[in-house]
Design an enzyme around this catalytic site. Structure first.
Site, PDB file in Angstrom:
ATOM      1  N   THR A 123       1.163   0.721  11.664  1.00 15.07           N
ATOM      2  CA  THR A 123       0.223   0.648  12.790  1.00 15.07           C
ATOM      3  C   THR A 123      -0.982  -0.235  12.495  1.00 15.07           C
ATOM      4  OG1 THR A 123      -1.083   2.564  12.047  1.00 15.07           O
ATOM      5  CG2 THR A 123       0.859   3.003  13.410  1.00 15.07           C
ATOM      6  N   ASP A 180      -4.883  -5.677  -5.283  1.00 18.28           N
ATOM      7  CA  ASP A 180      -3.811  -5.976  -6.231  1.00 18.28           C
ATOM      8  C   ASP A 180      -4.248  -7.005  -7.254  1.00 18.28           C
ATOM      9  OD1 ASP A 180      -2.071  -4.196  -5.095  1.00 18.28           O
ATOM     10  OD2 ASP A 180      -1.012  -5.684  -3.883  1.00 18.28           O
ATOM     11  N   ARG A 229      -4.824   1.321   4.968  1.00 17.49           N
ATOM     12  CA  ARG A 229      -4.293   0.816   6.234  1.00 17.49           C
ATOM     13  C   ARG A 229      -2.815   1.139   6.339  1.00 17.49           C
ATOM     14  NH1 ARG A 229      -5.093  -5.456   7.326  1.00 17.49           N
ATOM     15  NH2 ARG A 229      -3.532  -5.538   5.675  1.00 17.49           N
ATOM     16  N   ASP A 237      -3.913 -10.052  -1.624  1.00 18.05           N
ATOM     17  CA  ASP A 237      -4.437  -8.699  -1.578  1.00 18.05           C
ATOM     18  C   ASP A 237      -5.487  -8.542  -2.676  1.00 18.05           C
ATOM     19  OD1 ASP A 237      -4.598  -5.787  -2.433  1.00 18.05           O
ATOM     20  OD2 ASP A 237      -3.348  -5.597  -0.645  1.00 18.05           O
TER      21      ASP A 237
END
Length: 207
Positions: free
Chosen positions: A106, A201, A102, A198
């Site tokens: 944006t 992660d 991603r 995340d």
């Protein structure tokens, strides 16, 4: 259609995954365990036929899987942990990988890798990604599967945001979504709230 797996074991393990104190090793184990439980729900309608065989006691007709063969497709990188767990349940399934990230500005998906089984069109496909946040990456992955001929697709995620669910329902209303929970919303950075951070992660110990 969205199915939220409310089984107490799933919800308990998801709570442990949310905890900021949960370390990499435990988080990885929990992600694998939740993935297996989600697969149990997602695959409950697999078709069965009967096969005649002998037990040590007598001959009989017993249920075995039939119908379409299966494919597991991981959205890299975090989807790998789910696929690696689920393939232990269905070891004959073929495995594919779709690489998307991603764009932080944006929030749109950018493709960098695509490797699918050659006969993907003949298989029932289960797509894995722990987090359904904006929905952009999952929608793009599903579209690439459809472009390759896949028709029967289920998306399995550990955690989802309403915004991501809405994107999949808009772009791919034929896709069944199976999740452990749908959280409140996305924050300004595109993270699920309250979420679990995340997933990639926390699975791999990176920042």
């Amino acid at each position: 259609m969205v199915s939220v797996v409310t089984h107490p074991l799933v919800q308990h393990k998801l709570t442990l995954m949310r905890d900021v104190r949960t370390g990499v090793k435990e988080f990885r184990e929990l992600a694998s365990e939740v993935s297996l439980l989600l697969a149990y729900e997602a695959m409950r309608d697999l078709e069965l036929t009967t096969e005649t065989l002998e037990t040590p006691i007598q001959q009989g007709d017993f249920p075995v899987l039939t119908g379409k063969k299966l494919a597991l497709v991981a959205i890299l990188r975090a989807g790998l942990i789910m696929t690696e767990a689920i393939v232990t349940l269905v070891p004959a399934a073929k495995v594919g990988h779709i690489g998307l990230y991603r764009d932080p500005e944006t929030l749109l998906p950018v493709a960098y890798y695509n490797k699918l089984p050659a006969d993907i069109a003949e298989r029932r496909v289960f797509v894995t990604d722990p987090m359904l946040a904006t929905g952009g990456s999952a929608s793009a992955a599903i579209q690439s599967l459809k472009d390759a001929g896949a028709q029967n697709i289920t998306l399995m995620c550990i955690l989802a945001a309403p915004e991501g669910v809405a994107v999949i329902e808009r772009d791919h209303p034929d896709v069944h979504i199976v999740v452990a929970a749908v959280d409140s919303h996305l924050n300004d950075h595109g993270y699920i709230v309250p979420g679990l951070g995340d997933a990639g992660d926390r699975i791999y110990g990176t920042k």
